[in-house]
Design a protein around this motif. Structure first.
Motif, PDB file in Angstrom:
ATOM      1  N   UNK A   1       0.818  -1.221   0.000  1.00  0.00           N
ATOM      2  CA  UNK A   1       0.000   0.000   0.000  1.00  0.00           C
ATOM      3  C   UNK A   1       0.847   1.264   0.000  1.00  0.00           C
ATOM      4  N   UNK A   2       2.125   1.136   0.351  1.00  0.00           N
ATOM      5  CA  UNK A   2       3.020   2.288   0.323  1.00  0.00           C
ATOM      6  C   UNK A   2       3.028   3.119   1.584  1.00  0.00           C
ATOM      7  N   UNK A   3       2.492   2.586   2.680  1.00  0.00           N
ATOM      8  CA  UNK A   3       2.535   3.320   3.944  1.00  0.00           C
ATOM      9  C   UNK A   3       2.428   2.351   5.109  1.00  0.00           C
ATOM     10  N   UNK A   4       3.173   2.638   6.185  1.00  0.00           N
ATOM     11  CA  UNK A   4       3.036   1.861   7.410  1.00  0.00           C
ATOM     12  C   UNK A   4       3.968   2.375   8.496  1.00  0.00           C
ATOM     13  N   UNK A   5       3.552   2.191   9.725  1.00  0.00           N
ATOM     14  CA  UNK A   5       4.379   2.532  10.876  1.00  0.00           C
ATOM     15  C   UNK A   5       4.279   1.376  11.879  1.00  0.00           C
ATOM     16  N   UNK A   6       5.426   0.849  12.283  1.00  0.00           N
ATOM     17  CA  UNK A   6       5.465  -0.208  13.289  1.00  0.00           C
ATOM     18  C   UNK A   6       6.334   0.277  14.441  1.00  0.00           C
ATOM     19  N   UNK A   7       5.792   0.199  15.639  1.00  0.00           N
ATOM     20  CA  UNK A   7       6.506   0.632  16.834  1.00  0.00           C
ATOM     21  C   UNK A   7       6.589  -0.556  17.778  1.00  0.00           C
ATOM     22  N   UNK A   8       7.789  -1.074  17.960  1.00  0.00           N
ATOM     23  CA  UNK A   8       8.015  -2.220  18.833  1.00  0.00           C
ATOM     24  C   UNK A   8       8.544  -1.756  20.183  1.00  0.00           C
ATOM     25  N   UNK A   9       7.913  -2.227  21.240  1.00  0.00           N
ATOM     26  CA  UNK A   9       8.272  -1.771  22.583  1.00  0.00           C
ATOM     27  C   UNK A   9       9.383  -2.635  23.166  1.00  0.00           C
ATOM     28  N   UNK A  10      10.495  -1.989  23.459  1.00  0.00           N
ATOM     29  CA  UNK A  10      11.648  -2.671  24.032  1.00  0.00           C
ATOM     30  C   UNK A  10      11.777  -2.306  25.510  1.00  0.00           C
TER      31      UNK A  10
END
Length: 250
Positions: free
Chosen positions: A134-143
């Protein structure tokens, strides 16, 4: 700065603690939400609250230690034909504090890795390719910032694996509008952090969510939430984008 109004975000562990704070904050920005917990009943309160803020929302359940349940949760989301644009992989478990860390049972590592690492890999591997399409995304992984504490070896090792996985993926997403970054809430007074933690859970806002709003096509950042305390979202985004992005070299 990314406008998240009308987009869909999946938040794991959304019923309490940091996940709950993230859900309320994102709803205030107009973001529609998929709220995860181990049991649907746990999400009734937060689902009602975010809907009252004018966004769409629904809840899903999965025991993250169970791969089949995680896969079924993702199947359920995909069956709704909803494009998941943002993922907050927030949920985690800290099994025990082992004073005699030489006797840490292997089960500590197995359960920690299933929940804190493998479930996140499963979610990323299912959802990120569709973001790329789709050409867009944000992934935020909690460390976690825990270090030099073999008493929490299972938890710390699972988070170290997550860091490595995130940084490696970041190297392949650099320059695209699909971005993956790490966040760390700091030691907060939550069910996981305990009552003696120095930071209130409310202090994670806006830093815990800033990775959803950065817009410079750079991945691999470490965005410690306590570094953004007291800032507006706009200020937090500007600070985040000024931070060095450090994916591992291919």
């Amino acid at each position: 700065m990314v406008n998240v109004k009308g987009r869909w975000a999946l938040i794991t562990g959304a019923s309490r603690g940091v996940g709950y704070q993230t859900a309320i904050f994102m709803a205030k920005q107009g973001c529609n939400l998929i709220l995860h917990s181990r049991n649907l009943e746990h999400c009734i309160k937060v689902e009602d609250e975010v809907k009252a803020l004018g966004v769409e929302a629904f809840s899903v359940q999965a025991e993250l230690a169970n791969h089949e349940e995680v896969a079924a949760m993702l199947d359920e989301i995909e069956a709704k034909n909803i494009p998941v644009d943002i993922v907050f992989n927030n949920a985690a478990v800290q099994i025990a504090y082992r004073t005699d860390y030489w006797q840490t049972p292997v089960e500590d590592f197995e359960l920690s890795f299933r929940i804190n690492f493998i479930s996140i890999v499963t979610i990323c591997n299912r959802l990120i390719p569709k973001m790329i399409e789709r050409g867009f995304g944000r992934v935020i992984n909690t460390t976690s910032g825990i270090k030099n504490e073999p008493e929490q070896a299972g938890y710390a090792a699972s988070k170290a694996a997550l860091d490595k996985f995130t940084k490696d993926l970041a190297s392949r997403l650099e320059g695209t509008d699909v971005m993956i970054n790490l966040t760390d809430p700091g030691w907060c007074r939550t069910d996981l952090g305990g009552p003696k933690a120095p930071n209130s859970v409310e202090s994670v806002i806006p830093g815990i969510a800033v990775g959803a709003f950065v817009d410079d096509k750079k991945s691999g950042r470490y965005l410690g939430a306590q570094s953004f305390v007291g800032m507006t979202l706009e200020e937090a985004v500007a600070k985040a984008e000024a931070m060095e992005a450090t994916p591992y070299t291919i």
